[in-house]
Design a protein around this motif. Structure first.
Motif, PDB file in Angstrom:
ATOM      1  N   MET A 309      40.167  46.926  39.731  1.00 49.17           N
ATOM      2  CA  MET A 309      40.527  46.209  38.506  1.00 49.17           C
ATOM      3  C   MET A 309      39.288  45.977  37.649  1.00 49.17           C
ATOM      4  O   MET A 309      39.338  46.102  36.414  1.00 49.17           O
ATOM      5  CB  MET A 309      41.202  44.883  38.854  1.00 49.17           C
ATOM      6  CG  MET A 309      41.657  44.073  37.656  1.00 49.17           C
ATOM      7  SD  MET A 309      42.712  42.655  38.123  1.00 49.17           S
ATOM      8  CE  MET A 309      41.559  41.689  39.110  1.00 49.17           C
ATOM      9  N   ALA A 310      38.164  45.642  38.287  1.00 54.57           N
ATOM     10  CA  ALA A 310      36.925  45.434  37.540  1.00 54.57           C
ATOM     11  C   ALA A 310      36.486  46.725  36.847  1.00 54.57           C
ATOM     12  O   ALA A 310      36.060  46.708  35.686  1.00 54.57           O
ATOM     13  CB  ALA A 310      35.832  44.939  38.480  1.00 54.57           C
ATOM     14  N   ARG A 312      38.441  49.160  35.918  1.00 54.37           N
ATOM     15  CA  ARG A 312      39.399  49.434  34.840  1.00 54.37           C
ATOM     16  C   ARG A 312      39.066  48.632  33.585  1.00 54.37           C
ATOM     17  O   ARG A 312      39.166  49.128  32.457  1.00 54.37           O
ATOM     18  CB  ARG A 312      40.816  49.110  35.310  1.00 54.37           C
ATOM     19  CG  ARG A 312      41.864  49.218  34.209  1.00 54.37           C
ATOM     20  CD  ARG A 312      43.241  48.786  34.712  1.00 54.37           C
ATOM     21  NE  ARG A 312      44.176  48.580  33.622  1.00 54.37           N
ATOM     22  CZ  ARG A 312      45.383  48.070  33.759  1.00 54.37           C
ATOM     23  NH1 ARG A 312      45.827  47.729  34.971  1.00 54.37           N
ATOM     24  NH2 ARG A 312      46.168  47.889  32.705  1.00 54.37           N
ATOM     25  N   PHE A 313      38.666  47.362  33.771  1.00 57.76           N
ATOM     26  CA  PHE A 313      38.369  46.499  32.625  1.00 57.76           C
ATOM     27  C   PHE A 313      36.886  46.539  32.233  1.00 57.76           C
ATOM     28  O   PHE A 313      36.459  45.780  31.371  1.00 57.76           O
ATOM     29  CB  PHE A 313      38.792  45.061  32.931  1.00 57.76           C
ATOM     30  CG  PHE A 313      40.269  44.825  32.767  1.00 57.76           C
ATOM     31  CD1 PHE A 313      40.783  44.340  31.571  1.00 57.76           C
ATOM     32  CD2 PHE A 313      41.146  45.101  33.805  1.00 57.76           C
ATOM     33  CE1 PHE A 313      42.149  44.122  31.421  1.00 57.76           C
ATOM     34  CE2 PHE A 313      42.509  44.889  33.659  1.00 57.76           C
ATOM     35  CZ  PHE A 313      43.015  44.399  32.458  1.00 57.76           C
ATOM     36  N   LYS A 314      36.130  47.414  32.907  1.00 58.96           N
ATOM     37  CA  LYS A 314      34.711  47.620  32.577  1.00 58.96           C
ATOM     38  C   LYS A 314      33.926  46.311  32.626  1.00 58.96           C
ATOM     39  O   LYS A 314      33.186  45.956  31.700  1.00 58.96           O
ATOM     40  CB  LYS A 314      34.578  48.281  31.202  1.00 58.96           C
ATOM     41  CG  LYS A 314      35.161  49.676  31.129  1.00 58.96           C
ATOM     42  CD  LYS A 314      34.993  50.301  29.748  1.00 58.96           C
ATOM     43  CE  LYS A 314      35.434  51.758  29.727  1.00 58.96           C
ATOM     44  NZ  LYS A 314      36.838  51.955  30.131  1.00 58.96           N
ATOM     45  N   CYS A 315      34.111  45.592  33.723  1.00 57.14           N
ATOM     46  CA  CYS A 315      33.342  44.364  33.912  1.00 57.14           C
ATOM     47  C   CYS A 315      32.764  44.361  35.334  1.00 57.14           C
ATOM     48  O   CYS A 315      33.248  45.080  36.206  1.00 57.14           O
ATOM     49  CB  CYS A 315      34.209  43.126  33.673  1.00 57.14           C
ATOM     50  SG  CYS A 315      35.665  42.991  34.725  1.00 57.14           S
ATOM     51  N   PRO A 316      31.724  43.588  35.576  1.00 59.90           N
ATOM     52  CA  PRO A 316      31.087  43.594  36.898  1.00 59.90           C
ATOM     53  C   PRO A 316      32.010  43.098  38.005  1.00 59.90           C
ATOM     54  O   PRO A 316      32.871  42.252  37.784  1.00 59.90           O
ATOM     55  CB  PRO A 316      29.898  42.644  36.716  1.00 59.90           C
ATOM     56  CG  PRO A 316      29.645  42.600  35.249  1.00 59.90           C
ATOM     57  CD  PRO A 316      30.998  42.743  34.613  1.00 59.90           C
ATOM     58  N   TYR A 317      31.800  43.653  39.171  1.00 57.11           N
ATOM     59  CA  TYR A 317      32.492  43.193  40.381  1.00 57.11           C
ATOM     60  C   TYR A 317      31.462  42.437  41.208  1.00 57.11           C
ATOM     61  O   TYR A 317      30.446  42.999  41.625  1.00 57.11           O
ATOM     62  CB  TYR A 317      33.047  44.389  41.156  1.00 57.11           C
ATOM     63  CG  TYR A 317      33.659  44.056  42.496  1.00 57.11           C
ATOM     64  CD1 TYR A 317      34.835  43.336  42.589  1.00 57.11           C
ATOM     65  CD2 TYR A 317      33.047  44.479  43.684  1.00 57.11           C
ATOM     66  CE1 TYR A 317      35.403  43.042  43.813  1.00 57.11           C
ATOM     67  CE2 TYR A 317      33.608  44.194  44.915  1.00 57.11           C
ATOM     68  CZ  TYR A 317      34.789  43.468  44.983  1.00 57.11           C
ATOM     69  OH  TYR A 317      35.349  43.175  46.204  1.00 57.11           O
ATOM     70  N   LEU A 318      31.690  41.143  41.422  1.00 62.15           N
ATOM     71  CA  LEU A 318      30.688  40.295  42.068  1.00 62.15           C
ATOM     72  C   LEU A 318      30.814  40.242  43.578  1.00 62.15           C
ATOM     73  O   LEU A 318      30.022  39.574  44.236  1.00 62.15           O
ATOM     74  CB  LEU A 318      30.761  38.873  41.481  1.00 62.15           C
ATOM     75  CG  LEU A 318      30.489  38.770  39.971  1.00 62.15           C
ATOM     76  CD1 LEU A 318      30.549  37.317  39.526  1.00 62.15           C
ATOM     77  CD2 LEU A 318      29.155  39.393  39.611  1.00 62.15           C
ATOM     78  N   GLY A 319      31.812  40.935  44.123  1.00 62.48           N
ATOM     79  CA  GLY A 319      31.907  41.040  45.564  1.00 62.48           C
ATOM     80  C   GLY A 319      32.996  40.193  46.193  1.00 62.48           C
ATOM     81  O   GLY A 319      33.756  39.496  45.515  1.00 62.48           O
ATOM     82  N   LYS A 320      33.045  40.281  47.519  1.00 66.12           N
ATOM     83  CA  LYS A 320      34.078  39.607  48.301  1.00 66.12           C
ATOM     84  C   LYS A 320      33.549  38.299  48.873  1.00 66.12           C
ATOM     85  O   LYS A 320      32.445  38.239  49.408  1.00 66.12           O
ATOM     86  CB  LYS A 320      34.529  40.505  49.461  1.00 66.12           C
ATOM     87  CG  LYS A 320      35.132  41.839  49.034  1.00 66.12           C
ATOM     88  CD  LYS A 320      35.546  42.654  50.252  1.00 66.12           C
ATOM     89  CE  LYS A 320      36.208  43.971  49.838  1.00 66.12           C
ATOM     90  NZ  LYS A 320      36.671  44.750  51.020  1.00 66.12           N
ATOM     91  N   LEU A 321      34.371  37.260  48.747  1.00 72.99           N
ATOM     92  CA  LEU A 321      34.056  35.972  49.343  1.00 72.99           C
ATOM     93  C   LEU A 321      35.109  35.705  50.415  1.00 72.99           C
ATOM     94  O   LEU A 321      36.264  35.416  50.100  1.00 72.99           O
ATOM     95  CB  LEU A 321      34.091  34.878  48.275  1.00 72.99           C
ATOM     96  CG  LEU A 321      33.466  33.526  48.608  1.00 72.99           C
ATOM     97  CD1 LEU A 321      31.999  33.686  48.959  1.00 72.99           C
ATOM     98  CD2 LEU A 321      33.638  32.570  47.442  1.00 72.99           C
ATOM     99  N   PRO A 322      34.748  35.849  51.691  1.00 73.76           N
ATOM    100  CA  PRO A 322      35.759  35.742  52.748  1.00 73.76           C
ATOM    101  C   PRO A 322      36.201  34.301  52.986  1.00 73.76           C
ATOM    102  O   PRO A 322      35.505  33.344  52.633  1.00 73.76           O
ATOM    103  CB  PRO A 322      35.020  36.280  53.980  1.00 73.76           C
ATOM    104  CG  PRO A 322      33.585  35.963  53.718  1.00 73.76           C
ATOM    105  CD  PRO A 322      33.408  36.133  52.235  1.00 73.76           C
ATOM    106  N   LEU A 323      37.386  34.171  53.582  1.00 77.08           N
ATOM    107  CA  LEU A 323      37.808  32.868  54.084  1.00 77.08           C
ATOM    108  C   LEU A 323      36.837  32.444  55.175  1.00 77.08           C
ATOM    109  O   LEU A 323      36.522  33.222  56.080  1.00 77.08           O
ATOM    110  CB  LEU A 323      39.227  32.955  54.650  1.00 77.08           C
ATOM    111  CG  LEU A 323      40.387  32.853  53.669  1.00 77.08           C
ATOM    112  CD1 LEU A 323      41.681  33.242  54.364  1.00 77.08           C
ATOM    113  CD2 LEU A 323      40.496  31.451  53.098  1.00 77.08           C
ATOM    114  N   ASP A 324      36.335  31.240  55.054  1.00 78.07           N
ATOM    115  CA  ASP A 324      35.317  30.756  55.978  1.00 78.07           C
ATOM    116  C   ASP A 324      35.581  29.273  56.194  1.00 78.07           C
ATOM    117  O   ASP A 324      35.580  28.488  55.241  1.00 78.07           O
ATOM    118  CB  ASP A 324      33.931  30.995  55.361  1.00 78.07           C
ATOM    119  CG  ASP A 324      32.780  30.607  56.281  1.00 78.07           C
ATOM    120  OD1 ASP A 324      32.947  29.674  57.083  1.00 78.07           O
ATOM    121  OD2 ASP A 324      31.703  31.230  56.162  1.00 78.07           O
TER     122      ASP A 324
END
Length: 379
Positions: A309-310, A312-324
């Motif tokens: 999706m990032a 497609r919209f040409k914006c940065p992907y800041l990564g995954k934040l897992p359930l913790d």
């Protein structure tokens, strides 16, 4: 919004009351101001003078705020408040002066997550005094104005918009101002979102925003990886595009559950607990497993997921934040997650998100430090 002079309750895409298309444009359809705009009432000398005065007040109030960052998501329950609070906590722990503004008027959760629940704000000659979670982190929320913590806020749009304006114009963030003002928003693309973007646009001439056309320095958009969430988040991304709010990046929150094996609980088929036995067996037979992290997906990723999706919209992907569980614990405690649980699975991803924010929106001292390093004498 193509005009910062648009009425507070105008539709997204408002052409502005001074436009020749005012009241006639397709964007005007269904707007409560359509008839008034068509009559020219918003363009009278009195109306213009009032708007200029309001803009001046906003500019003065936010003149010492370096960056305003909106935390958005079209979907409720994806962790906007968690991300807002922990970004603010992390920035403050690095020495930045941070404000955390809760504009989720009907569902304020920031005070609990910031560890200042039950506090009240006080009025002074300088305005409302926010509540400090730590010396570098000031918090403002409607929760501080309610007599009872469980009181329901049943307000229509204009009253909510009025309070948001008060937050922006009457909160005294301190003599030295703020490096970052993090704004936690409600779900959707409703009155609160339109209003805060318009107010920030009015304040833009006095704000430090680089070259973008929005009073907001940028937005961090939070989503979970399943389609039900991403469908709403795509609407939020389109909202940012229509309102010229730069998207600093997309955070994929709750991306799987990650737990240290030593923190797992084990049960037999009859549901009886056998954790101690399993841990003892692992310690005897393969102790290296106890220091590993177990992970599992909680939400099914749709298609290419938030990363796709990032793109497609040409914006940065800041990564995954897992359930913790420690991240959730920090929010219940009102503490800084990365400070108190630096070895927890989500600590490194969260630090990287904050690193990306600082890199995208450096404050003046950071720029000066880089300039001085670059001008050093190598001889």
């Amino acid at each position: 919004m193509s005009s910062s002079s648009a009425p507070e309750n105008a539709n997204v895409g408002c052409v502005g009351p001074a436009s020749q298309e005012a009241g006639k444009s397709s964007a005007c359809a269904g707007c409560p101001n359509q008839t008034t705009c068509a009559s020219g009432a918003f363009n009278s000398p009195e109306a213009i003078a009032k708007k200029q005065h309001e803009a001046s007040v906003l500019q003065n109030a936010l003149s010492d705020v370096s960056h305003v960052v909106l935390v958005l998501s079209g979907k409720g329950g994806v962790g906007k408040s968690t991300v807002s609070t922990q970004i603010a906590q992390s920035l403050s722990s690095r020495g930045y002066s941070v404000g955390l503004l809760d504009v989720d008027i009907c569902g304020p959760s920031i005070p609990r997550m910031a560890g200042v629940i039950g506090q009240t704000v006080h009025q002074s000659a300088q305005g409302w005094q926010p509540v400090y979670a730590n010396p570098n982190l000031a918090v403002m929320s409607i929760s501080f104005l309610l007599e009872e913590g469980d009181a329901a806020v049943v307000w229509r749009g204009p009253r909510k918009n009025g309070l948001i304006k008060q937050f922006l114009t009457e909160t005294d963030w301190g003599d030295d101002g703020l490096d970052y003002l993090i704004v936690d928003t409600p779900p959707g693309t409703s009155d609160e979102h339109i209003s805060i973007v318009q107010y920030l646009n009015d304040a833009r001439p006095m704000m430090v925003n680089g070259s973008n056309n929005s009073g907001a320095s940028g937005a961090i958009v939070v989503t979970t990886p399943e389609e039900m969430s991403m469908a709403d988040v795509r609407k939020e991304l389109n909202f940012c595009k229509k309102t010229d709010v730069p998207v600093l990046g997309i955070v994929e929150n709750m991306s799987g559950l990650q737990v240290k094996v030593s923190d797992l609980q084990f049960r037999r088929d009859d549901a009886s607990d056998c954790t101690d036995d399993v841990i003892a067996l692992l310690r005897e037979k393969c102790p290296e497993v106890l220091s590993m992290t177990a992970s599992t997906d909680v939400f099914a990723t749709s298609g290419l997921g938030p990363k796709g999706m990032a793109e497609r919209f040409k914006c940065p992907y800041l990564g995954k934040l897992p359930l913790d569980k420690n991240l959730l614990k920090a929010c219940e405690e009102g503490s800084s997650f990365v400070e108190n649980y630096p070895e927890s699975p989500a600590a490194s991803p969260l630090n990287k998100i904050v690193d990306s924010l600082i890199l995208a929106l450096p404050v003046e001292d950071d720029i000066d430090d880089v300039a001085m390093e670059g001008s050093g004498d190598d001889t």
